[in-house]
Motif scaffolding. Structure first.
Motif: not given
Length: 488
Positions: A381-382, A385-386, A388-390, A392-393, A436, A440
């Protein structure tokens, strides 16, 4: 085509022990309508993969059906899962094909129907392999027709079962290749394909995130393939109650249907049938049956390049950690009871080459050590999420059930217990995964709270192992499973 909605299986994931003799009556109960007190399935898998199932079990189910006013081949189908000759003895492969074909002699005799219209090939790996097995089925069918007066007007068709993420992500190419191979190798022109995708083995090999992405991508690609051609695909999804194995459970039934939209048939495995309260079971299978055949949002395929990168990154992190855990999981799995008559010679290996138990004992072992399996490798996940976190979205939109997967496994996790099983470095990997997820997502949704007894039993299992009281450890592992509502 009249495609079955609910396929009852013989997975050993419930806490109920079945003998081969029990399985005949079980099959009848599985296909009896809900209003008659049955389990409402319209297809029954008789399973020979790695399992000591009698060859005459298909015939026995057909003969038993005479006493229940249900007609095999009309009210329900019997669909055997046969051994793959690349992984098991070739004689078992051939004998199960013969058992499936000859069972139709009795179905024709008693009911004037064919109870067996499909046969499943597990661990399918190539289109040529599938075409060869289909040709073999036709040859056996022709032999039985010529020698024993079986009416052979209807070919028994092969359902390939694909069980790894790589196959799932390229399923459209595979189906097209299969369509061509059947013409070239068998002379069989097919317009309709039942394709089976399984979650469990894919998850063990590639991790929960990669296997989930791949299964959903397979459903999307099967629908896109049929839109682009004149042919039809009817996906079967093979999933169980634990999140690692698909999270087909009563507490997330509506979310499950939405998450895996596009399936035509769903496997209804043993734990859902036998470790679920009747009212919850009925509501769940009705919901699953109602949701079948719905077209998924194909625009999600626009993000497939990003999703493939996410999947392989997640798989890489998972593989590193599972390599460290493999020996511990294998040890614990030997304390998990077998609830069906299995062949001990049939084993699987991880990508790293280390031996791992089959999926059900894999999950049961980890839960019994105090760890929810979907959490392994979650610290990816980390990386997602780097920036802009796109990424992960994208992941969370594509897998809407994911937060509940993690939430469920978190509420079954006890790091104080888990720490006692592994070395410090392995513990730190897993602790980081869990921290983690919490960092989040904070409080994640869970089903009803577990009784305090659950965590006491986790400690008692470890204490019993340390005291060499193996019988007590095994008994407590079953008690843990009964509380969860599934073995693994």
């Amino acid at each position: 085509m009249n495609i079955p909605k609910l396929m009852a299986t013989q997975h050993p994931d419930s806490t109920i022990v079945f003998t081969a003799q029990d399985e005949v009556k079980e099959a009848i109960d599985d296909v009896l309508p809900l209003e008659r007190g049955g389990r409402g399935c319209d297809e029954k898998m008789i399973d020979y993969e790695g399992k000591a199932t009698p060859y005459n079990q298909i015939r026995a189910v057909i003969e038993e059906a005479k006493y229940y006013d249900i007609v095999p081949g009309e009210d329900f189908l019997i669909t055997p899962r046969i051994p793959n000759p690349k992984l098991e003895d070739k004689d078992r492969h051939l004998l199960t094909i013969t058992a499936a074909i000859t069972a139709n002699m009795y179905s024709q005799l008693y009911f004037n129907t064919n109870a067996v219209k499909y046969v499943i090939l597990p661990m399918s790996s190539s289109t040529l392999e599938v075409a060869e097995v289909q040709r073999r089925i036709i040859k056996v069918q022709r032999l039985v027709s010529e020698e024993f007066s079986l009416r052979g007007e209807e070919i028994v068709r092969l359902i390939p079962l694909f069980e790894n993420a790589e196959s799932h992500m390229h399923i459209d190419e595979i189906i097209e290749g299969l369509r061509v191979a059947l013409i070239k190798e068998v002379g069989l022109v097919e317009r309709n394909f039942r394709i089976f995708v399984g979650k469990s083995d894919s998850a063990i090999n590639s991790g929960h995130l990669a296997s989930s992405i791949a299964i959903k991508m397979a459903l999307l690609k099967m629908w896109k393939w049929q839109e682009d051609t004149m042919f039809r695909s009817y996906p079967i999804v093979g999933m169980g109650k634990p999140p690692m194995r698909g999270h087909m459970a009563e507490w997330v039934r509506s979310e499950w249907v939405d998450a895996w939209k596009g399936y035509y048939t769903a496997t209804i495995q043993s734990a859902l049938r036998f470790n679920t309260e009747r009212k919850d079971y009925v509501a769940t299978v009705l919901k699953i049956a109602e949701g079948r055949g719905q077209k998924p949002d194909l625009s999600q395929l626009d993000l497939q390049d990003s999703l493939i990168r996410i999947a392989w990154k997640a798989s890489e992190v998972y593989t590193r950690e599972i390599d460290r855990l493999a020996e511990h999981i294998l040890f614990m799995s030997k304390l998990v009871i077998g609830t069906r008559a299995r062949l001990e010679t049939y084993r699987r290996k991880a990508k790293t080459g280390k031996e791992l138990p089959r999926a059900i004992k894999f999950c049961a072992a980890l839960y019994s050590m105090g760890l929810g399996p979907t959490l392994i490798g979650a610290k990816v996940i980390e990386d997602l999420a780097k920036g802009n976190g796109e990424n992960l979205d994208i992941l969370l939109r594509f897998l809407p059930l994911l937060k509940k997967d993690w939430g469920y496994d978190l509420h079954l996790t006890d790091l104080d217990v888990f720490k006692k099983y592994v070395d410090d470095k392995t513990y730190e990997y897993i602790r980081r995964d869990i921290e983690t997820v919490k960092e989040y997502f904070g409080e994640l949704p869970t089903p009803k709270e577990l009784p305090e007894e659950y965590f006491k039993l986790l400690h008692e299992v470890k204490t019993s192992i340390e005291n060499s009281d193996i019988s007590k450890a095994k008994a407590n592992i079953v008690k843990l499973a009964e509380i969860r509502g599934f073995l693994g």
